[in-house]
Design a protein around this motif. Structure first.
Motif, PDB file in Angstrom:
ATOM      1  N   LEU A 169       3.737  23.816   4.021  1.00  0.00           N
ATOM      2  CA  LEU A 169       4.307  22.477   4.089  1.00  0.00           C
ATOM      3  C   LEU A 169       3.654  21.617   5.163  1.00  0.00           C
ATOM      4  CD1 LEU A 169       8.109  23.286   3.633  1.00  0.00           C
ATOM      5  CD2 LEU A 169       6.590  22.194   1.983  1.00  0.00           C
ATOM      6  N   TYR A 170       3.288  22.233   6.266  1.00  0.00           N
ATOM      7  CA  TYR A 170       2.648  21.482   7.351  1.00  0.00           C
ATOM      8  C   TYR A 170       1.311  20.905   6.865  1.00  0.00           C
ATOM      9  CZ  TYR A 170       0.633  20.413  11.946  1.00  0.00           C
ATOM     10  OH  TYR A 170       0.058  19.776  13.019  1.00  0.00           O
ATOM     11  N   LYS A 171       0.558  21.698   6.134  1.00  0.00           N
ATOM     12  CA  LYS A 171      -0.755  21.253   5.657  1.00  0.00           C
ATOM     13  C   LYS A 171      -0.629  20.126   4.634  1.00  0.00           C
ATOM     14  CE  LYS A 171      -5.194  22.876   3.867  1.00  0.00           C
ATOM     15  NZ  LYS A 171      -6.001  24.036   3.406  1.00  0.00           N
ATOM     16  N   ILE A 172       0.357  20.224   3.739  1.00  0.00           N
ATOM     17  CA  ILE A 172       0.513  19.139   2.756  1.00  0.00           C
ATOM     18  C   ILE A 172       0.912  17.846   3.459  1.00  0.00           C
ATOM     19  CG2 ILE A 172       2.985  19.401   2.147  1.00  0.00           C
ATOM     20  CD1 ILE A 172       2.189  18.997  -0.760  1.00  0.00           C
ATOM     21  N   GLY A 173       1.675  17.969   4.566  1.00  0.00           N
ATOM     22  CA  GLY A 173       2.020  16.790   5.348  1.00  0.00           C
ATOM     23  C   GLY A 173       0.809  16.167   6.005  1.00  0.00           C
ATOM     24  N   VAL A 174      -0.079  17.008   6.559  1.00  0.00           N
ATOM     25  CA  VAL A 174      -1.295  16.503   7.199  1.00  0.00           C
ATOM     26  C   VAL A 174      -2.209  15.853   6.162  1.00  0.00           C
ATOM     27  CG1 VAL A 174      -3.369  17.122   8.492  1.00  0.00           C
ATOM     28  CG2 VAL A 174      -1.184  18.183   9.081  1.00  0.00           C
ATOM     29  N   ASN A 175      -2.349  16.502   4.990  1.00  0.00           N
ATOM     30  CA  ASN A 175      -3.177  15.931   3.923  1.00  0.00           C
ATOM     31  C   ASN A 175      -2.649  14.573   3.478  1.00  0.00           C
ATOM     32  OD1 ASN A 175      -4.881  18.127   3.914  1.00  0.00           O
ATOM     33  ND2 ASN A 175      -4.052  19.048   2.063  1.00  0.00           N
ATOM     34  N   SER A 176      -1.324  14.481   3.344  1.00  0.00           N
ATOM     35  CA  SER A 176      -0.711  13.219   2.939  1.00  0.00           C
ATOM     36  C   SER A 176      -0.860  12.169   4.040  1.00  0.00           C
ATOM     37  CB  SER A 176       0.771  13.447   2.621  1.00  0.00           C
ATOM     38  OG  SER A 176       1.385  12.250   2.188  1.00  0.00           O
ATOM     39  N   PHE A 177      -0.731  12.589   5.290  1.00  0.00           N
ATOM     40  CA  PHE A 177      -0.943  11.706   6.443  1.00  0.00           C
ATOM     41  C   PHE A 177      -2.352  11.118   6.397  1.00  0.00           C
ATOM     42  CE2 PHE A 177      -0.791  11.667  11.430  1.00  0.00           C
ATOM     43  CZ  PHE A 177      -0.816  10.278  11.401  1.00  0.00           C
ATOM     44  N   GLU A 178      -3.334  11.965   6.111  1.00  0.00           N
ATOM     45  CA  GLU A 178      -4.725  11.525   6.013  1.00  0.00           C
ATOM     46  C   GLU A 178      -4.904  10.512   4.880  1.00  0.00           C
ATOM     47  OE1 GLU A 178      -9.253  13.375   5.415  1.00  0.00           O
ATOM     48  OE2 GLU A 178      -7.492  14.673   5.227  1.00  0.00           O
ATOM     49  N   SER A 179      -4.331  10.823   3.716  1.00  0.00           N
ATOM     50  CA  SER A 179      -4.449   9.912   2.568  1.00  0.00           C
ATOM     51  C   SER A 179      -3.781   8.575   2.850  1.00  0.00           C
ATOM     52  CB  SER A 179      -3.813  10.552   1.328  1.00  0.00           C
ATOM     53  OG  SER A 179      -4.519  11.698   0.924  1.00  0.00           O
ATOM     54  N   CYS A 180      -2.608   8.638   3.490  1.00  0.00           N
ATOM     55  CA  CYS A 180      -1.878   7.414   3.824  1.00  0.00           C
ATOM     56  C   CYS A 180      -2.674   6.562   4.807  1.00  0.00           C
ATOM     57  CB  CYS A 180      -0.515   7.773   4.409  1.00  0.00           C
ATOM     58  SG  CYS A 180       0.505   6.338   4.816  1.00  0.00           S
ATOM     59  N   PHE A 181      -3.299   7.201   5.782  1.00  0.00           N
ATOM     60  CA  PHE A 181      -4.110   6.498   6.773  1.00  0.00           C
ATOM     61  C   PHE A 181      -5.244   5.725   6.096  1.00  0.00           C
ATOM     62  CE2 PHE A 181      -8.081   6.858   9.323  1.00  0.00           C
ATOM     63  CZ  PHE A 181      -7.771   5.935  10.305  1.00  0.00           C
ATOM     64  N   PHE A 182      -5.983   6.399   5.215  1.00  0.00           N
ATOM     65  CA  PHE A 182      -7.099   5.754   4.516  1.00  0.00           C
ATOM     66  C   PHE A 182      -6.593   4.648   3.589  1.00  0.00           C
ATOM     67  CE2 PHE A 182      -9.613   9.188   6.108  1.00  0.00           C
ATOM     68  CZ  PHE A 182     -10.937   8.791   6.003  1.00  0.00           C
ATOM     69  N   SER A 183      -5.548   4.943   2.810  1.00  0.00           N
ATOM     70  CA  SER A 183      -5.026   3.957   1.859  1.00  0.00           C
ATOM     71  C   SER A 183      -4.536   2.698   2.569  1.00  0.00           C
ATOM     72  CB  SER A 183      -3.879   4.559   1.040  1.00  0.00           C
ATOM     73  OG  SER A 183      -4.322   5.643   0.267  1.00  0.00           O
ATOM     74  N   TYR A 184      -3.793   2.891   3.660  1.00  0.00           N
ATOM     75  CA  TYR A 184      -3.246   1.748   4.395  1.00  0.00           C
ATOM     76  C   TYR A 184      -4.345   0.879   4.992  1.00  0.00           C
ATOM     77  CZ  TYR A 184      -1.272  -0.821   8.329  1.00  0.00           C
ATOM     78  OH  TYR A 184      -0.959  -1.818   9.226  1.00  0.00           O
ATOM     79  N   LYS A 185      -5.319   1.503   5.633  1.00  0.00           N
ATOM     80  CA  LYS A 185      -6.398   0.746   6.276  1.00  0.00           C
ATOM     81  C   LYS A 185      -7.236  -0.025   5.253  1.00  0.00           C
ATOM     82  CE  LYS A 185      -5.709   1.940  10.598  1.00  0.00           C
ATOM     83  NZ  LYS A 185      -5.415   0.963  11.654  1.00  0.00           N
ATOM     84  N   ILE A 186      -7.556   0.608   4.145  1.00  0.00           N
ATOM     85  CA  ILE A 186      -8.397  -0.030   3.128  1.00  0.00           C
ATOM     86  C   ILE A 186      -7.626  -1.137   2.407  1.00  0.00           C
ATOM     87  CG2 ILE A 186      -9.624   0.341   0.945  1.00  0.00           C
ATOM     88  CD1 ILE A 186     -10.243   3.197   2.004  1.00  0.00           C
ATOM     89  N   ALA A 187      -6.372  -0.854   2.039  1.00  0.00           N
ATOM     90  CA  ALA A 187      -5.559  -1.849   1.329  1.00  0.00           C
ATOM     91  C   ALA A 187      -5.287  -3.068   2.204  1.00  0.00           C
ATOM     92  CB  ALA A 187      -4.247  -1.219   0.871  1.00  0.00           C
ATOM     93  N   SER A 188      -4.997  -2.849   3.486  1.00  0.00           N
ATOM     94  CA  SER A 188      -4.711  -3.971   4.388  1.00  0.00           C
ATOM     95  C   SER A 188      -5.962  -4.821   4.636  1.00  0.00           C
ATOM     96  CB  SER A 188      -4.150  -3.462   5.716  1.00  0.00           C
ATOM     97  OG  SER A 188      -5.046  -2.572   6.346  1.00  0.00           O
ATOM     98  N   LYS A 189      -7.137  -4.184   4.615  1.00  0.00           N
ATOM     99  CA  LYS A 189      -8.399  -4.908   4.806  1.00  0.00           C
ATOM    100  C   LYS A 189      -8.647  -5.882   3.655  1.00  0.00           C
ATOM    101  CE  LYS A 189     -12.424  -5.512   6.929  1.00  0.00           C
ATOM    102  NZ  LYS A 189     -12.530  -6.015   8.318  1.00  0.00           N
ATOM    103  N   SER A 190      -8.224  -5.494   2.439  1.00  0.00           N
ATOM    104  CA  SER A 190      -8.468  -6.313   1.245  1.00  0.00           C
ATOM    105  C   SER A 190      -7.394  -7.379   1.045  1.00  0.00           C
ATOM    106  CB  SER A 190      -8.509  -5.411   0.004  1.00  0.00           C
ATOM    107  OG  SER A 190      -9.410  -4.337   0.168  1.00  0.00           O
ATOM    108  N   GLN A 191      -6.332  -7.319   1.813  1.00  0.00           N
ATOM    109  CA  GLN A 191      -5.146  -8.129   1.555  1.00  0.00           C
ATOM    110  C   GLN A 191      -5.396  -9.631   1.659  1.00  0.00           C
ATOM    111  OE1 GLN A 191      -1.722  -6.664   3.635  1.00  0.00           O
ATOM    112  NE2 GLN A 191      -0.662  -8.602   3.520  1.00  0.00           N
ATOM    113  N   SER A 192      -5.996 -10.085   2.739  1.00  0.00           N
ATOM    114  CA  SER A 192      -6.193 -11.527   2.958  1.00  0.00           C
ATOM    115  C   SER A 192      -7.069 -12.160   1.881  1.00  0.00           C
ATOM    116  CB  SER A 192      -6.823 -11.770   4.341  1.00  0.00           C
ATOM    117  OG  SER A 192      -5.984 -11.300   5.370  1.00  0.00           O
ATOM    118  N   LEU A 193      -8.187 -11.491   1.569  1.00  0.00           N
ATOM    119  CA  LEU A 193      -9.094 -12.017   0.549  1.00  0.00           C
ATOM    120  C   LEU A 193      -8.414 -12.073  -0.814  1.00  0.00           C
ATOM    121  CD1 LEU A 193     -11.931 -12.984  -0.178  1.00  0.00           C
ATOM    122  CD2 LEU A 193     -12.607 -10.603  -0.501  1.00  0.00           C
ATOM    123  N   LEU A 194      -7.565 -11.080  -1.095  1.00  0.00           N
ATOM    124  CA  LEU A 194      -6.859 -11.042  -2.377  1.00  0.00           C
ATOM    125  C   LEU A 194      -5.896 -12.223  -2.500  1.00  0.00           C
ATOM    126  CD1 LEU A 194      -6.596  -9.292  -4.914  1.00  0.00           C
ATOM    127  CD2 LEU A 194      -4.715  -8.092  -3.805  1.00  0.00           C
TER     128      LEU A 194
END
Length: 259
Positions: A111-136
């Motif tokens: 369970l700890y590893k799935i949390g870390v993997n999800s944390f990593e995915s969330c980090f990338f998704s949030y940073k990339i999505a927020s970067k595209s937000q203003s232009l969108l």
């Protein structure tokens, strides 16, 4: 380690259809402007009627492509979720499994590893999505204003106006969804930081800690499923190296280790 991502082909396929959808929006905008300008110099022209009909067909094709894109994207996300579980627990639910997609192979399965993997995915998704937000938002506003003005001023046939107004409405709805997507990702990301901050220097993890981790895993996956948005490929490629370094620093900051 070389990276193997079996579901990447499906994501790439969805992005190709999404790119064609974007081209149709641009083509439709050109047709809108053409009708608008033509009306100023030659009102009630037969050519205008044919352009209007062509634009309606383009818009219908746009929605068909959107449906196909969503279907392919949804299938790719299903494979990705199975791969997430496989990577975290060492099982074989997916038909084929990724290698090097997550950077947490040093952690023990659980369970700890799935949390870390999800944390990593969330980090990338949030940073990339927020970067595209203003232009969108800028693109959405320009398209919406253009389409609505041209439709109101240039069309006197109700059914044509309704069909053509459906396109800017769809674009605005997608932009609003993207805004909410970023907001939800930000909250989940902050929750992950809070959770792993409390785990800092802990020798063992309690059942309550595991429950909090699983709640955020489900929140993240639920948000991804709800939004059904494709992250911008160019933004990802531009930010990937920087974000990868930042993620390694985050792991050091919170002492993310095997339990």
């Amino acid at each position: 380690m070389s990276k193997k991502v079996p579901f990447k082909k499906s994501f790439d396929k969805a992005k190709k259809f999404d790119a064609w959808s974007t081209r149709l929006i641009r083509f439709s905008a050109i047709l809108f402007l053409t009708v608008f300008v033509w009306e100023l110099f030659s009102p009630n022209s037969t050519i205008i009627q044919w352009i209007e009909r062509l634009n309606c067909i383009v818009i219908v094709f746009y929605f068909v492509l959107e449906f196909v894109t969503d279907y392919i994207h949804s299938s790719a996300e299903t494979h990705r979720r199975c791969d997430l579980v496989d990577n975290a627990f060492g099982c074989k639910l997916a038909e084929s499994r990724s290698e090097g997609y997550y950077t947490n192979d040093e952690l023990k399965n659980g369970l700890y590893k799935i949390g870390v993997n999800s944390f990593e995915s969330c980090f990338f998704s949030y940073k990339i999505a927020s970067k595209s937000q203003s232009l969108l938002w800028v693109k959405s506003a320009l398209f919406a204003v253009l389409f609505i003005l041209c439709a109101i001023i240039g069309y006197d046939i109700a059914i044509v106006a309704i069909i053509q107004l459906s396109l800017p409405l769809s674009v605005v709805i997608q932009t609003i969804r993207h805004q909410r997507f970023v907001s939800r990702l930000k909250k989940i990301y902050e929750n992950y930081r809070s959770i792993f901050d409390t785990l800092y220097n802990k020798k063992s993890i309690s059942q309550n800690d595991y429950a909090k981790i699983m709640k955020e895993v489900l929140e993240y996956e639920g948000t991804i499923s709800w939004a059904n948005l494709l992250l911008d490929e160019k933004t990802y490629n531009k930010m990937n190296a920087t974000l990868s370094k930042e993620w390694e620093l985050i792991k050091q900051e919170y002492k993310i280790i095997s339990y």
